[in-house]
Scaffold this active site. Structure first.
Site, PDB file in Angstrom:
ATOM      1  N   PRO A  87     -14.726  55.834   1.475  1.00  0.00           N
ATOM      2  CA  PRO A  87     -15.587  54.668   1.737  1.00  0.00           C
ATOM      3  C   PRO A  87     -16.450  54.883   2.988  1.00  0.00           C
ATOM      4  O   PRO A  87     -16.006  55.516   3.945  1.00  0.00           O
ATOM      5  CB  PRO A  87     -14.603  53.510   1.928  1.00  0.00           C
ATOM      6  CG  PRO A  87     -13.262  54.139   2.123  1.00  0.00           C
ATOM      7  CD  PRO A  87     -13.299  55.535   1.587  1.00  0.00           C
ATOM      8  N   SER A  90     -15.981  53.309   7.472  1.00  0.00           N
ATOM      9  CA  SER A  90     -14.634  52.735   7.446  1.00  0.00           C
ATOM     10  C   SER A  90     -13.637  53.530   8.273  1.00  0.00           C
ATOM     11  O   SER A  90     -12.430  53.368   8.121  1.00  0.00           O
ATOM     12  CB  SER A  90     -14.140  52.662   5.995  1.00  0.00           C
ATOM     13  OG  SER A  90     -15.025  51.884   5.235  1.00  0.00           O
ATOM     14  N   GLY A  91     -14.144  54.419   9.112  1.00  0.00           N
ATOM     15  CA  GLY A  91     -13.248  55.164  10.000  1.00  0.00           C
ATOM     16  C   GLY A  91     -12.640  56.397   9.363  1.00  0.00           C
ATOM     17  O   GLY A  91     -11.767  57.031   9.949  1.00  0.00           O
ATOM     18  N   GLY A  93     -14.412  59.121   8.319  1.00  0.00           N
ATOM     19  CA  GLY A  93     -15.204  60.334   8.528  1.00  0.00           C
ATOM     20  C   GLY A  93     -16.181  60.655   7.412  1.00  0.00           C
ATOM     21  O   GLY A  93     -16.475  61.826   7.159  1.00  0.00           O
ATOM     22  N   SER A  94     -16.719  59.612   6.752  1.00  0.00           N
ATOM     23  CA  SER A  94     -17.632  59.909   5.635  1.00  0.00           C
ATOM     24  C   SER A  94     -18.914  60.592   6.120  1.00  0.00           C
ATOM     25  O   SER A  94     -19.452  61.460   5.428  1.00  0.00           O
ATOM     26  CB  SER A  94     -17.962  58.639   4.845  1.00  0.00           C
ATOM     27  OG  SER A  94     -18.610  57.717   5.675  1.00  0.00           O
ATOM     28  N   SER A  95     -19.390  60.251   7.314  1.00  0.00           N
ATOM     29  CA  SER A  95     -20.663  60.865   7.741  1.00  0.00           C
ATOM     30  C   SER A  95     -20.452  62.332   8.133  1.00  0.00           C
ATOM     31  O   SER A  95     -21.291  63.183   7.832  1.00  0.00           O
ATOM     32  CB  SER A  95     -21.344  60.066   8.848  1.00  0.00           C
ATOM     33  OG  SER A  95     -20.679  60.226  10.064  1.00  0.00           O
ATOM     34  N   ALA A  96     -19.316  62.659   8.739  1.00  0.00           N
ATOM     35  CA  ALA A  96     -19.041  64.071   9.052  1.00  0.00           C
ATOM     36  C   ALA A  96     -18.824  64.859   7.762  1.00  0.00           C
ATOM     37  O   ALA A  96     -19.248  66.015   7.650  1.00  0.00           O
ATOM     38  CB  ALA A  96     -17.820  64.186   9.957  1.00  0.00           C
ATOM     39  N   ALA A  97     -18.173  64.228   6.772  1.00  0.00           N
ATOM     40  CA  ALA A  97     -17.965  64.919   5.482  1.00  0.00           C
ATOM     41  C   ALA A  97     -19.314  65.182   4.815  1.00  0.00           C
ATOM     42  O   ALA A  97     -19.527  66.240   4.221  1.00  0.00           O
ATOM     43  CB  ALA A  97     -17.060  64.083   4.578  1.00  0.00           C
ATOM     44  N   ASP A 141     -14.255  64.525  14.026  1.00  0.00           N
ATOM     45  CA  ASP A 141     -14.544  64.308  12.604  1.00  0.00           C
ATOM     46  C   ASP A 141     -15.140  65.571  11.991  1.00  0.00           C
ATOM     47  O   ASP A 141     -14.741  66.000  10.903  1.00  0.00           O
ATOM     48  CB  ASP A 141     -15.539  63.145  12.433  1.00  0.00           C
ATOM     49  CG  ASP A 141     -14.926  61.795  12.797  1.00  0.00           C
ATOM     50  OD1 ASP A 141     -13.956  61.780  13.574  1.00  0.00           O
ATOM     51  OD2 ASP A 141     -15.414  60.763  12.310  1.00  0.00           O
TER      52      ASP A 141
HETATM   53  C1  MEV Z   1     -14.287  58.197  15.297  1.00  0.00           C
HETATM   54  O1  MEV Z   1     -13.781  58.717  14.092  1.00  0.00           O
HETATM   55  C2  MEV Z   1     -13.409  58.582  16.432  1.00  0.00           C
HETATM   56  C3  MEV Z   1     -13.881  58.142  17.815  1.00  0.00           C
HETATM   57  O2  MEV Z   1     -12.926  58.680  18.736  1.00  0.00           O
HETATM   58  C4  MEV Z   1     -15.266  58.660  18.147  1.00  0.00           C
HETATM   59  C5  MEV Z   1     -15.331  60.172  18.341  1.00  0.00           C
HETATM   60  O3  MEV Z   1     -14.295  60.837  18.473  1.00  0.00           O
HETATM   61  O4  MEV Z   1     -16.479  60.678  18.364  1.00  0.00           O
HETATM   62  C6  MEV Z   1     -13.873  56.637  17.964  1.00  0.00           C
END
Ligand code: MEV
Length: 329
Positions: A87, A90-91, A93-97, A141
């Protein structure tokens, strides 16, 4: 075949942070695992650049634009299609993927005979994340999506991990350095249950909120250091394979993140629901919405509890494959 341009597909995993989000931006140790959920990008020759049918645009697709400039020696227009089960916002890591998969596909198209270079690819993906987060982004990420498995970041080389590379970034608070390692960790009967609140919380906003809090009240850097101490305890437990202690450290880490102000009522509801059947529970990623994670031996019961509390659930084992080319034609 000569110069005929081919289609390419590449995929990359999302990530779940077990310890140390936010504090890792300030050099504290952190651990993330690659999850089973992946993002796939297919690139097909076309008359102009597009992403899912819309023209490629530097405002809408900054990551893709940056990678195209860095990796495509010839501007051969491509139609990109993005799919998968991570998703957005949502935390997980979709943008890094997206950066990892697009980078791998572009590298393949423009440098077919050279092996994919994880160091370079994750460095580019990190720069793309930093650009999107106003210069404040750890390589967490990007490296987890590229490398897969379990990734440990620290401000020093750690004997317990396999050191991969050093990352440097000029942030608004000064230059930061991270040592990136792979951690050996595997467990057959342990699952991550990810509970999505459905509330989108941009990472850049959450990271800026913490930066503002620290600049208004510098003594709160103690809270960042406390997260680092708990993360270190969690890392030791992970290496020992002591998942009860891993869970404890995760729950403790959550309390510190909550004090820091990056949780939300929706996250707290899901965390409370998952607690009785889990070894540990915490928010994962930037918080403010997005996902929580439960470490559990009973993924079915934990999932049901999260769903009853209104969360959408994904289940993953620990440590999955990193970025890869999926097909070429
Ligand atoms: C985001 O997935 C994790 C954070 O620690 C930001 C980062 O590491 O760049 C909030």
């Amino acid at each position: 075949m000569g110069d005929a341009v081919e289609s390419t597909a590449a995929s990359a995993p999302g990530k779940c942070i077990l310890f140390g989000e936010h504090a890792v931006v300030y050099g504290q140790p952190a651990v993330a695992v690659a999850i089973e959920q992946r993002l796939t990008v297919t690139m097909t020759p076309a008359s102009s650049w597009s992403v899912d049918g819309s023209p490629l645009n530097s405002k809408k697709h900054p990551h893709i634009m940056m990678l195209k400039e860095a990796l495509m020696s010839k501007d051969t227009p491509m139609a990109l299609r993005v799919s998968g089960d991570i998703p957005n916002a949502s935390g997980l890591g979709s943008s890094a993927a997206l950066s990892a998969a697009v980078g791998a596909a572009m590298h393949h198209l423009s440098a077919e005979h050279e092996a994919l270079d994880n160091d370079r690819l994750s460095a580019l993906a990190h720069l793309a994340e930093a650009h999107a987060q106003n210069g404040r982004a750890s390589p967490m990420d990007a490296s987890t999506s590229v490398e897969g498995g379990v990734v440990l970041l620290s401000n020093q080389r750690e004997e317990r991990g396999d050191w991969l590379y050093t990352r440097r970034l000029a942030t608004p608070e000064g230059e930061r350095t991270w040592e990136v390692h792979a951690l050996p960790a595997a467990a057959d009967d342990i699952y991550l249950v990810l509970g999505n609140t459905g509330v989108h919380a941009p990472t850049a906003r959450q990271v800026a909120m913490v930066a503002n809090a620290l600049s208004a009240e510098p003594h709160r850097m103690q809270e960042i250091k406390a997260i680092g101490t708990v993360a270190r305890r969690g890392i030791e437990a992970l290496i020992r394979g002591d998942y009860e202690a891993v869970g404890h450290a995760m729950s403790e880490n959550h309390l510190l993140l909550r004090n820091l102000g990056v949780s939300s009522p929706e996250l707290e509801d899901l965390i409370q629901a998952a607690t009785p059947t889990s070894l540990g529970v915490k928010l994962t990623g930037a918080g403010g919405g997005g996902c929580m994670v439960a470490l559990t031996r009973d993924p079915k019961t934990t999932s049901e509890a999260i769903e009853l509390a209104g969360g959408r659930v994904l289940i993953s084992r620990l440590g999955n494959a990193g970025v890869r080319l999926d097909s070429q034609s």
